[in-house]
Structure formats: C-alpha cells, structure tokens
Design a protein around this motif. Structure first.
Motif, PDB file in Angstrom:
ATOM      1  N   LEU A 105       0.825  -1.206   0.000  1.00 29.13           N
ATOM      2  CA  LEU A 105       0.000   0.000   0.000  1.00 29.13           C
ATOM      3  C   LEU A 105       0.860   1.257   0.000  1.00 29.13           C
ATOM      4  CD1 LEU A 105      -2.792   1.260   0.057  1.00 29.13           C
ATOM      5  CD2 LEU A 105      -2.763   1.043   2.548  1.00 29.13           C
ATOM      6  N   THR A 106       1.932   1.263   0.758  1.00 24.87           N
ATOM      7  CA  THR A 106       2.829   2.417   0.791  1.00 24.87           C
ATOM      8  C   THR A 106       3.441   2.655  -0.584  1.00 24.87           C
ATOM      9  OG1 THR A 106       3.343   2.020   3.119  1.00 24.87           O
ATOM     10  CG2 THR A 106       4.872   3.411   1.897  1.00 24.87           C
ATOM     11  N   ASP A 107       3.890   1.582  -1.240  1.00 25.32           N
ATOM     12  CA  ASP A 107       4.467   1.733  -2.576  1.00 25.32           C
ATOM     13  C   ASP A 107       3.433   2.266  -3.567  1.00 25.32           C
ATOM     14  OD1 ASP A 107       6.893   0.863  -1.658  1.00 25.32           O
ATOM     15  OD2 ASP A 107       6.676  -1.189  -2.416  1.00 25.32           O
ATOM     16  N   ALA A 108       2.206   1.745  -3.493  1.00 21.58           N
ATOM     17  CA  ALA A 108       1.159   2.213  -4.413  1.00 21.58           C
ATOM     18  C   ALA A 108       0.810   3.674  -4.162  1.00 21.58           C
ATOM     19  CB  ALA A 108      -0.079   1.333  -4.273  1.00 21.58           C
ATOM     20  N   LEU A 109       0.687   4.064  -2.905  1.00 27.46           N
ATOM     21  CA  LEU A 109       0.370   5.461  -2.582  1.00 27.46           C
ATOM     22  C   LEU A 109       1.506   6.390  -2.983  1.00 27.46           C
ATOM     23  CD1 LEU A 109      -1.388   5.090   0.882  1.00 27.46           C
ATOM     24  CD2 LEU A 109      -2.424   5.901  -1.242  1.00 27.46           C
ATOM     25  N   HIS A 110       2.731   5.977  -2.752  1.00 29.29           N
ATOM     26  CA  HIS A 110       3.861   6.828  -3.120  1.00 29.29           C
ATOM     27  C   HIS A 110       4.002   6.916  -4.627  1.00 29.29           C
ATOM     28  CE1 HIS A 110       6.186   7.142   0.885  1.00 29.29           C
ATOM     29  NE2 HIS A 110       4.902   6.974   1.114  1.00 29.29           N
ATOM     30  N   LEU A 113      -7.012  14.687  -1.814  1.00 27.19           N
ATOM     31  CA  LEU A 113      -6.257  13.439  -1.782  1.00 27.19           C
ATOM     32  C   LEU A 113      -7.095  12.249  -1.317  1.00 27.19           C
ATOM     33  CD1 LEU A 113      -2.888  14.613  -0.234  1.00 27.19           C
ATOM     34  CD2 LEU A 113      -3.411  14.169  -2.627  1.00 27.19           C
ATOM     35  N   ALA A 114      -8.216  12.498  -0.656  1.00 24.74           N
ATOM     36  CA  ALA A 114      -9.024  11.411  -0.095  1.00 24.74           C
ATOM     37  C   ALA A 114      -9.510  10.464  -1.187  1.00 24.74           C
ATOM     38  CB  ALA A 114     -10.202  11.970   0.693  1.00 24.74           C
ATOM     39  N   ALA A 115      -9.941  10.976  -2.310  1.00 22.90           N
ATOM     40  CA  ALA A 115     -10.426  10.117  -3.397  1.00 22.90           C
ATOM     41  C   ALA A 115      -9.293   9.271  -3.963  1.00 22.90           C
ATOM     42  CB  ALA A 115     -11.057  10.966  -4.496  1.00 22.90           C
ATOM     43  N   ALA A 116      -8.114   9.856  -4.114  1.00 21.88           N
ATOM     44  CA  ALA A 116      -6.970   9.101  -4.630  1.00 21.88           C
ATOM     45  C   ALA A 116      -6.535   8.019  -3.654  1.00 21.88           C
ATOM     46  CB  ALA A 116      -5.813  10.047  -4.926  1.00 21.88           C
ATOM     47  N   VAL A 117      -6.577   8.327  -2.361  1.00 24.55           N
ATOM     48  CA  VAL A 117      -6.212   7.331  -1.349  1.00 24.55           C
ATOM     49  C   VAL A 117      -7.223   6.188  -1.354  1.00 24.55           C
ATOM     50  CG1 VAL A 117      -6.016   6.936   1.137  1.00 24.55           C
ATOM     51  CG2 VAL A 117      -4.923   8.918   0.112  1.00 24.55           C
ATOM     52  N   LEU A 118      -8.503   6.511  -1.417  1.00 27.53           N
ATOM     53  CA  LEU A 118      -9.535   5.474  -1.434  1.00 27.53           C
ATOM     54  C   LEU A 118      -9.398   4.575  -2.659  1.00 27.53           C
ATOM     55  CD1 LEU A 118     -12.038   4.194  -0.236  1.00 27.53           C
ATOM     56  CD2 LEU A 118     -13.407   5.890  -1.422  1.00 27.53           C
ATOM     57  N   THR A 119      -9.157   5.146  -3.814  1.00 28.10           N
ATOM     58  CA  THR A 119      -8.976   4.359  -5.031  1.00 28.10           C
ATOM     59  C   THR A 119      -7.764   3.443  -4.917  1.00 28.10           C
ATOM     60  OG1 THR A 119      -9.944   6.149  -6.317  1.00 28.10           O
ATOM     61  CG2 THR A 119      -8.662   4.511  -7.523  1.00 28.10           C
ATOM     62  N   HIS A 136     -10.737  -7.548  -3.196  1.00 30.14           N
ATOM     63  CA  HIS A 136     -11.986  -8.040  -2.614  1.00 30.14           C
ATOM     64  C   HIS A 136     -11.868  -8.348  -1.113  1.00 30.14           C
ATOM     65  CE1 HIS A 136     -13.956  -8.172  -6.442  1.00 30.14           C
ATOM     66  NE2 HIS A 136     -12.940  -8.844  -6.960  1.00 30.14           N
ATOM     67  N   ALA A 137     -10.709  -8.106  -0.533  1.00 32.76           N
ATOM     68  CA  ALA A 137     -10.541  -8.349   0.902  1.00 32.76           C
ATOM     69  C   ALA A 137     -11.319  -7.298   1.693  1.00 32.76           C
ATOM     70  CB  ALA A 137      -9.059  -8.287   1.281  1.00 32.76           C
ATOM     71  N   ALA A 138     -11.856  -7.702   2.819  1.00 29.12           N
ATOM     72  CA  ALA A 138     -12.596  -6.760   3.671  1.00 29.12           C
ATOM     73  C   ALA A 138     -11.600  -5.827   4.360  1.00 29.12           C
ATOM     74  CB  ALA A 138     -13.399  -7.530   4.712  1.00 29.12           C
ATOM     75  N   TYR A 139     -11.871  -4.540   4.270  1.00 34.20           N
ATOM     76  CA  TYR A 139     -11.009  -3.567   4.933  1.00 34.20           C
ATOM     77  C   TYR A 139     -11.844  -2.412   5.451  1.00 34.20           C
ATOM     78  CZ  TYR A 139     -11.256  -0.718   0.678  1.00 34.20           C
ATOM     79  OH  TYR A 139     -11.688   0.027  -0.379  1.00 34.20           O
ATOM     80  N   GLU A 140     -11.274  -1.731   6.435  1.00 38.32           N
ATOM     81  CA  GLU A 140     -11.885  -0.530   7.004  1.00 38.32           C
ATOM     82  C   GLU A 140     -10.857   0.586   6.891  1.00 38.32           C
ATOM     83  OE1 GLU A 140     -13.186   1.003  11.387  1.00 38.32           O
ATOM     84  OE2 GLU A 140     -13.719  -1.043  10.825  1.00 38.32           O
ATOM     85  N   LEU A 141     -11.215   1.648   6.197  1.00 41.44           N
ATOM     86  CA  LEU A 141     -10.300   2.754   5.965  1.00 41.44           C
ATOM     87  C   LEU A 141     -10.640   3.909   6.895  1.00 41.44           C
ATOM     88  CD1 LEU A 141      -8.057   4.126   4.312  1.00 41.44           C
ATOM     89  CD2 LEU A 141      -9.814   4.794   2.672  1.00 41.44           C
TER      90      LEU A 141
END
Length: 123
Positions: free
Chosen positions: A41-46, A77-83, A91-96
């Motif tokens: 996730l860090t790599d994808a966000l960066h 940035l919230a929309a980009a982070v959510l995407t 498809h894994a269950a997550y809570e952001l």
C-alpha cells in the motif's frame, strides 16, 4: 486407565511445546502478512501521490484496518487514497480511516554555540 493418564502426563510437556511453537508460527505469518500489505500500500500510494502519506495497516477480527493521515490543506487526496486502497486490497474486507495530518512544526532556532574559554592558570 492409569497407563493412559501416565502417558498423557508424560506427553504434556511435548504437546504444550508443540502448541506454543504452532501459535508462534501462526502469529509470525500474520505479522508478515501485515507488513507485506503495508509495504504494498505504501508503494502504491507513493507511486500515485508521492511521499505525502504513510498508511498504517493491521489485521483485526477478519478484516484489514487501514489508517491514513492526510494533510488538512489537501482534501482532494481522499479520493486518490480510497482508489489506491481499493486497488491494493481488492476483494478483501477492509476498514479505511482517514485522519487529519498534523501540520509541520517549524524548527526552533538553534542557540549560538558558545566557545569554551580555557584557563591559563597552573594551579
């Protein structure tokens, strides 16, 4: 009957040790999965946003708990982070949880360095 009880008592230290080793291995695998997800996730966000945000990922009761602090001055940035989180977790269950990032604190001015004066006395 006494033989069975004696055998169970004799084997109990081995069974307890085996159970502790299995539990430790399970916990280590779960921790490695958390670390791998956080790195992904860090790599994808960066890659998408640059080094603006740093996520925190934990596994909790059957779902992933993701916490990201966003700069208060950049609500877009919230929309980009959510995407990005949705792409990484699929498809894994997550809570952001999106939190407000603390504003940077300006560095305090450093006091001037004092020069130590040497004493020339011989006493």
């Amino acid at each position: 009957m006494e033989t069975l009880v004696g055998g169970l008592l004799a084997a109990s230290p081995l069974l307890l040790t085996l159970a502790l080793l299995v539990g430790t291995e399970r916990r280590a695998r779960a921790r490695q999965a958390e670390i791998a997800r956080q790195i992904a996730l860090t790599d994808a966000l960066h890659g998408r946003l640059g080094a603006l945000v740093a996520p925190f990922v934990r596994r909790r009761r059957g779902h992933w708990d993701v916490s990201v602090a966003l700069p208060a001055e950049r609500p877009d940035l919230a929309a980009a982070v959510l995407t990005t989180v949705d792409e990484v977790f699929g498809h894994a269950a997550y809570e952001l949880r999106l939190r407000r990032q603390a504003p940077p604190v300006p560095a305090a001015p450093r006091p001037a360095a004092r020069v130590a004066q040497e004493s020339l006395s011989w006493t």
